[in-house]
Write an enzyme that holds these catalytic residues in place. Sequence first.
Site, PDB file in Angstrom:
ATOM      1  N   GLU A 162       0.696  -1.216   0.028  1.00 26.19           N
ATOM      2  CA  GLU A 162      -0.050   0.103   0.008  1.00 26.19           C
ATOM      3  C   GLU A 162       0.970   1.209   0.037  1.00 26.19           C
ATOM      4  O   GLU A 162       1.764   1.393   0.952  1.00 26.19           O
ATOM      5  CB  GLU A 162      -0.820  -0.251   1.085  1.00 26.19           C
ATOM      6  N   ARG A 163       0.696   2.110  -0.935  1.00 21.53           N
ATOM      7  CA  ARG A 163       1.568   3.352  -1.067  1.00 21.53           C
ATOM      8  C   ARG A 163       2.853   2.892  -1.300  1.00 21.53           C
ATOM      9  O   ARG A 163       3.908   3.758  -0.751  1.00 21.53           O
ATOM     10  CB  ARG A 163       1.206   4.216   0.022  1.00 21.53           C
ATOM     11  N   ASN A 205      -3.172  -1.732   7.506  1.00 23.86           N
ATOM     12  CA  ASN A 205      -4.683  -2.305   7.227  1.00 23.86           C
ATOM     13  C   ASN A 205      -4.828  -3.761   7.097  1.00 23.86           C
ATOM     14  O   ASN A 205      -4.049  -4.515   6.249  1.00 23.86           O
ATOM     15  CB  ASN A 205      -4.981  -1.721   5.951  1.00 23.86           C
ATOM     16  N   GLU A 289     -10.703   4.269   8.746  1.00 17.31           N
ATOM     17  CA  GLU A 289     -10.738   3.946   7.456  1.00 17.31           C
ATOM     18  C   GLU A 289     -11.335   2.511   7.260  1.00 17.31           C
ATOM     19  O   GLU A 289     -10.497   1.714   6.563  1.00 17.31           O
ATOM     20  CB  GLU A 289      -9.611   4.304   6.625  1.00 17.31           C
ATOM     21  N   ARG A 322      -2.112   3.792  16.830  1.00 17.37           N
ATOM     22  CA  ARG A 322      -2.271   4.842  15.906  1.00 17.37           C
ATOM     23  C   ARG A 322      -3.519   5.840  16.177  1.00 17.37           C
ATOM     24  O   ARG A 322      -4.289   5.251  16.824  1.00 17.37           O
ATOM     25  CB  ARG A 322      -2.420   4.236  14.516  1.00 17.37           C
ATOM     26  N   ASP A 368      -3.218  14.259   6.789  1.00 18.54           N
ATOM     27  CA  ASP A 368      -2.534  13.011   6.099  1.00 18.54           C
ATOM     28  C   ASP A 368      -1.209  13.275   5.191  1.00 18.54           C
ATOM     29  O   ASP A 368      -1.400  13.075   3.967  1.00 18.54           O
ATOM     30  CB  ASP A 368      -3.847  12.450   5.397  1.00 18.54           C
ATOM     31  N   GLU A 396       3.798   9.157  -0.910  1.00 22.34           N
ATOM     32  CA  GLU A 396       2.478   9.050  -1.291  1.00 22.34           C
ATOM     33  C   GLU A 396       1.837  10.217  -1.844  1.00 22.34           C
ATOM     34  O   GLU A 396       1.294  10.263  -2.995  1.00 22.34           O
ATOM     35  CB  GLU A 396       1.623   8.623   0.011  1.00 22.34           C
ATOM     36  N   GLU A 513       6.694  21.324  -3.760  1.00 21.22           N
ATOM     37  CA  GLU A 513       5.684  22.257  -3.289  1.00 21.22           C
ATOM     38  C   GLU A 513       5.015  23.304  -4.044  1.00 21.22           C
ATOM     39  O   GLU A 513       3.961  23.574  -4.086  1.00 21.22           O
ATOM     40  CB  GLU A 513       6.173  22.860  -1.847  1.00 21.22           C
ATOM     41  N   TRP A 543     -14.446  12.213   2.655  1.00 25.24           N
ATOM     42  CA  TRP A 543     -13.150  11.863   3.229  1.00 25.24           C
ATOM     43  C   TRP A 543     -12.904  13.252   4.068  1.00 25.24           C
ATOM     44  O   TRP A 543     -11.712  13.033   4.770  1.00 25.24           O
ATOM     45  CB  TRP A 543     -11.915  11.699   2.594  1.00 25.24           C
TER      46      TRP A 543
HETATM   47  C1  GCV Z   1      -2.481   2.438   5.310  1.00 32.27           C
HETATM   48  C2  GCV Z   1      -3.881   7.276   3.980  1.00 32.27           C
HETATM   49  C3  GCV Z   1      -3.381   6.460   2.859  1.00 32.27           C
HETATM   50  C4  GCV Z   1      -4.012   4.861   3.033  1.00 32.27           C
HETATM   51  C5  GCV Z   1      -3.030   4.543   4.491  1.00 32.27           C
HETATM   52  C6  GCV Z   1      -3.929   5.626   5.569  1.00 32.27           C
HETATM   53  C7  GCV Z   1      -3.169   5.349   7.179  1.00 32.27           C
HETATM   54  O1  GCV Z   1      -5.229   7.672   4.056  1.00 32.27           O
HETATM   55  O2  GCV Z   1      -3.839   6.876   1.535  1.00 32.27           O
HETATM   56  O3  GCV Z   1      -3.198   4.237   2.219  1.00 32.27           O
HETATM   57  O4  GCV Z   1      -3.516   3.332   4.993  1.00 32.27           O
HETATM   58  O5  GCV Z   1      -3.414   6.961   5.132  1.00 32.27           O
HETATM   59  O6  GCV Z   1      -2.270   6.054   7.194  1.00 32.27           O
HETATM   60  O7  GCV Z   1      -3.695   4.320   7.815  1.00 32.27           O
END
Ligand code: GCV
Length: 681
Positions: A162-163, A205, A289, A322, A368, A396, A513, A543
């Site tokens: 992920e990412r 996740n 999420e 977290r 985020d 990301e 930036e 979101w």
């Molecule tokens: C691991 C953001 C990212 C998600 C990530 C989430 C998190 O929303 O886009 O991919 O999920 O942060 O930090 O839990």
Amino acid sequence: MLNEYNCWLQSREIKNESGINLKTVSTVFSNDALIGAIISEQAAEEYRLGINRLLGFSPMLSQYKTGGDKAAVYLGTIKSIAGELKQDLYQGSLREGGFVIKGNSDGLFIAGQDECGLLYGVFRFLSLLAQGKASSSMDIKEEPASPLRVINHWDNINGTIERGYAGNSIFYKDERVDFQRDRIKDYARLLASVGINRISINNVNVRFGARFLITEEMLPKVAELAEIFRPYGIKLLLCVNFNSPMIIGKLPTSDPTDKAVIEWWNKQTEIVYSFIPDLAGYLIKADSEGQPGPFQYGKNHADGANTFARALKPHGGVIIWRCFVYNAAQDWRDWSLDRPKAAYDNFIPLDGQFDDNVILQPKFGPLDFQVGEPVAPMFGAFKKTRHIMEVQITQEYTGHQIDLCYLPWVWQIIMDFNTDYGPNSTIKELVGPYKEGHSFIEGFAGVVNVGLDNNWTGHTLAQANLYGYGRIIWDPKLSAKDIAREWSLLSFGAGSTGEKIDDILMKSYRTYEKYNAPFGVSFMCSPMGHYGPHVEGYEFSRWGTYHRANATAVGVDRTSKGTGYTNQYSPTVSAMLENPATCPEENILFIHRLRYDFVMRNGETLLQNIYNTHFEGYDEVEAMIAEWKSLEKSLSPEVYKSVLSRFERQLNNAREWRDQINTYFYRKTGIADKQGRKIYE
Ligand code: GCV
């Protein structure tokens, strides 16, 4: 020339100008602790490998014996060297992982406060040798500012990340733990060489097969990973799913206050520790999420975290929890909800209610990982809760390791941020071991940028971000420039090539930036993928990430007259942010809703500044490409071409950002660029 795979641990036949004969080495270990002995042995092996890598010979290592031959270099702990050799290297006690490197007429001594300290001392010595900074009269004492120096992997059990932007996972393939031992060992070496001491190996996740990593079926393979990291002083963390009692244990509930659930976690954790006795603990994303959590049972996050903490406590483990907890089903019509307020609102009222082996992990900013986000208000505010700060090394929102974006630049800004809760309360001054009643930040967690690509990070120059993460959390007083210089010296050697590269690195964050979402307004990126512009891609989504641009103004008013977000800071920081004249301009649209004719500090309007920065950002990428091209002859064709091709893609990206952002605001306002540059209709 750079061998990409080896990152900052290059083989390089340098001349030994240290004045030290590095050939004969005595190891002065006290082998009283099993893990300590494994780490000391590894430290000695790393010395041997490192000298071989840099000087091309293999030193002779032998165990120290009283009355034996004199050696040139001694490796041990401060205590063992004082005991055996009567060398008083340091009186008092350094933090865990600290070390002394000292040369005198009896030799050169590399001595750790403990075995990990020895390992770090060896790596620091090798680094200084490679940089031409080692000498026979060295006298260095170091200790890590952060006790917890964590890497987070967001790797999935099917091998994707992920990412992740550098190929597939180094840990998983086809729904199972599957790795190349040598590669993991090389990775452990890279991480230990910059002081990392914890690693979570699966995505927060926790989905599909990864939910079963804590079962007897999967633990043997996980234990093999722990065994590879162990000699490098790196302990594993496992991400667990809050609903495991239901998923694995088939219980009817996962309520953290339910007796059967508590019992289940205790038992399952015993099983986990029977495979990995030195596991650092668990990491969890709860109520976030789509991930389950205590809210589903009407319980709070202290209730949740403490259940895990109590299961881990008998084994010496911690639960890292977290704070990325927010309502991910918002209504854009509703201006009263403000996602950046959520972490503070959910966790600060619980300060003092967490067990002593709970460590909270908020993201550095309230939203985020956006470009231009301020530091989150909970730092400095916690008084009775252990906590670390989460940052992203993976890019990301900063260009997917296609665009160059040197992140220590922004980490330095974070470190310098003054929370202003009394004296000495900048982030870098708060980093340190936990002490009740103080707001100490016990360390950092970095979501890592590596994958199976040969160069680990996709973009070769993104290696500097991994290196820089380790260095700045070890010593938050280091500047981004110092780190860039160190990294380029180690990677490219002395000379103008490395100097030009660190110059390019130093410009890259501001350049990114400039062509990105303007002045901290955030989330103008393409939904889900998060690469490239889509100005209204998140504007009507669930979101909570809105910029609310209209024909006259842009940004969200987060002052006390707006959502009240600024009230979460200390009074002086709140006042500083509330006033557009003192709010840092890189964050100004994060905090304020401003009219386009608002005059900024350079005397130009906000709108004109949006145009200017976007034109400049694109031009600066073009200039970086020209600088890179000038280095062609001094780089291997492989590195030269792969970086160039990424720069070319970056230029396209910058062009899209420039033109879409400028056109968007031009269409909204009807006001042209003062300088008459091309803005599309
Ligand atoms: C691991 C953001 C990212 C998600 C990530 C989430 C998190 O929303 O886009 O991919 O999920 O942060 O930090 O839990």
